[in-house]
Design an enzyme around this catalytic site. Structure first.
Site, PDB file in Angstrom:
ATOM      1  N   GLY A 150      99.181 -58.788 -36.577  1.00 44.88           N
ATOM      2  CA  GLY A 150      98.669 -59.251 -35.298  1.00 44.88           C
ATOM      3  C   GLY A 150      98.126 -58.068 -34.526  1.00 44.88           C
ATOM      4  O   GLY A 150      98.532 -56.922 -34.770  1.00 44.88           O
ATOM      5  N   CYS A 169     105.169 -52.345 -34.147  1.00 46.01           N
ATOM      6  CA  CYS A 169     103.925 -52.507 -33.390  1.00 46.01           C
ATOM      7  C   CYS A 169     102.977 -51.384 -33.784  1.00 46.01           C
ATOM      8  O   CYS A 169     103.389 -50.225 -33.849  1.00 46.01           O
ATOM      9  CB  CYS A 169     104.233 -52.440 -31.893  1.00 46.01           C
ATOM     10  SG  CYS A 169     102.771 -52.615 -30.845  1.00 46.01           S
ATOM     11  N   LEU A 170     101.708 -51.732 -34.026  1.00 46.81           N
ATOM     12  CA  LEU A 170     100.736 -50.704 -34.425  1.00 46.81           C
ATOM     13  C   LEU A 170     100.548 -49.649 -33.328  1.00 46.81           C
ATOM     14  O   LEU A 170     100.139 -48.531 -33.625  1.00 46.81           O
ATOM     15  CB  LEU A 170      99.388 -51.346 -34.759  1.00 46.81           C
ATOM     16  CG  LEU A 170      99.372 -52.245 -36.011  1.00 46.81           C
ATOM     17  CD1 LEU A 170      97.983 -52.847 -36.204  1.00 46.81           C
ATOM     18  CD2 LEU A 170      99.803 -51.476 -37.245  1.00 46.81           C
ATOM     19  N   GLN A 174      95.377 -53.167 -27.374  1.00 44.79           N
ATOM     20  CA  GLN A 174      95.685 -52.165 -28.404  1.00 44.79           C
ATOM     21  C   GLN A 174      94.443 -51.465 -28.933  1.00 44.79           C
ATOM     22  O   GLN A 174      94.546 -50.468 -29.644  1.00 44.79           O
ATOM     23  CB  GLN A 174      96.430 -52.820 -29.574  1.00 44.79           C
ATOM     24  CG  GLN A 174      97.797 -53.350 -29.193  1.00 44.79           C
ATOM     25  CD  GLN A 174      98.501 -53.916 -30.401  1.00 44.79           C
ATOM     26  OE1 GLN A 174      98.320 -55.068 -30.742  1.00 44.79           O
ATOM     27  NE2 GLN A 174      99.288 -53.101 -31.076  1.00 44.79           N
ATOM     28  N   HIS A 189     101.731 -58.540 -25.202  1.00 45.69           N
ATOM     29  CA  HIS A 189     100.795 -57.424 -24.988  1.00 45.69           C
ATOM     30  C   HIS A 189      99.823 -57.729 -23.851  1.00 45.69           C
ATOM     31  O   HIS A 189      99.462 -56.841 -23.076  1.00 45.69           O
ATOM     32  CB  HIS A 189      99.973 -57.155 -26.252  1.00 45.69           C
ATOM     33  CG  HIS A 189     100.615 -56.199 -27.219  1.00 45.69           C
ATOM     34  ND1 HIS A 189     100.883 -54.888 -26.896  1.00 45.69           N
ATOM     35  CD2 HIS A 189     101.017 -56.356 -28.506  1.00 45.69           C
ATOM     36  CE1 HIS A 189     101.433 -54.290 -27.961  1.00 45.69           C
ATOM     37  NE2 HIS A 189     101.528 -55.157 -28.945  1.00 45.69           N
ATOM     38  N   HIS A 245     104.687 -61.973 -29.679  1.00 47.75           N
ATOM     39  CA  HIS A 245     104.555 -60.519 -29.534  1.00 47.75           C
ATOM     40  C   HIS A 245     103.180 -60.157 -28.956  1.00 47.75           C
ATOM     41  O   HIS A 245     103.080 -59.332 -28.036  1.00 47.75           O
ATOM     42  CB  HIS A 245     104.774 -59.877 -30.915  1.00 47.75           C
ATOM     43  CG  HIS A 245     104.570 -58.398 -30.990  1.00 47.75           C
ATOM     44  ND1 HIS A 245     105.576 -57.520 -31.362  1.00 47.75           N
ATOM     45  CD2 HIS A 245     103.466 -57.615 -30.773  1.00 47.75           C
ATOM     46  CE1 HIS A 245     105.098 -56.272 -31.348  1.00 47.75           C
ATOM     47  NE2 HIS A 245     103.823 -56.308 -31.003  1.00 47.75           N
ATOM     48  N   GLU A 246     102.122 -60.819 -29.484  1.00 49.55           N
ATOM     49  CA  GLU A 246     100.766 -60.466 -29.035  1.00 49.55           C
ATOM     50  C   GLU A 246     100.503 -60.949 -27.610  1.00 49.55           C
ATOM     51  O   GLU A 246      99.835 -60.260 -26.832  1.00 49.55           O
ATOM     52  CB  GLU A 246      99.711 -61.033 -29.997  1.00 49.55           C
ATOM     53  CG  GLU A 246      99.835 -60.575 -31.450  1.00 49.55           C
ATOM     54  CD  GLU A 246      99.996 -59.079 -31.638  1.00 49.55           C
ATOM     55  OE1 GLU A 246      99.508 -58.299 -30.796  1.00 49.55           O
ATOM     56  OE2 GLU A 246     100.644 -58.665 -32.618  1.00 49.55           O
TER      57      GLU A 246
HETATM   58 ZN    ZN Z   1     102.344 -54.840 -30.786  1.00 50.51          ZN
END
Ligand code: ZN
Length: 153
Positions: free
Chosen positions: A48, A91-92, A53, A137, A133-134
């Site tokens: 995701g 998380c990236l 991000q 963000h 999760h997204e």
């Molecule tokens: Zn993340």
């Protein structure tokens, strides 16, 4: 043309902003950006990715599904299960850090697809977790805010 984009890493302040709602007429013009986000997610072995991000504070996310990546503009959870589950997340934007986060087991998410059409998706398990999760963000929330057993690998 879509490209792999540069990621934004914690503690970049853009990860803490509340992202802007997208006017419906502007969503179709974001098709290339959504493709680039999907490419970026796949290139980084993510499941995701949210627009903040890649440095854009707009309400746009991509998630990997069994049918491949899909883009969700203005995603809103309109229904959720009573039951929650703990599960490990990373998380990236926070490389090598993992922790356990409690999420709803199942959700229904309303969103606008990249052609401008309003849709819903029913998700459970990992996909439900990823969407939650997204969407966090988009509200400036990172998983480390909610996680227990945070550890670095
Ligand atoms: Zn993340």
């Amino acid at each position: 043309m879509s490209n792999v984009l540069n990621l934004v890493f914690n503690p970049d302040p853009r990860l803490r902003e509340v992202s802007k709602e997208l006017p419906e007429a502007e969503i179709i013009a974001l098709a290339d950006l959504a493709d680039s986000m999907a490419k970026t997610m796949v290139a980084n072995e993510g499941i995701g990715l949210a627009a903040p991000q890649i440095g854009r504070t707009i309400r746009l996310i991509v998630v990997n599904t069994a049918d491949g990546p899909i883009a969700l503009a203005n995603p809103v959870i309109i229904k959720e299960s009573l039951l929650s589950d703990w599960g490990e997340e990373g998380c990236l934007s926070i490389p090598k850090v993992f922790g356990d986060v409690k999420r709803k087991k199942a959700i229904r998410c309303q969103f606008t697809d990249i052609t401008g059409k309003s849709r819903t998706i029913d998700a459970r398990g990992l996909l439900a977790r990823v969407i939650q999760h997204e969407i966090d963000h988009l509200n400036g929330i990172l998983f480390i805010d909610k996680a227990k057993n945070i550890h670095e690998i």
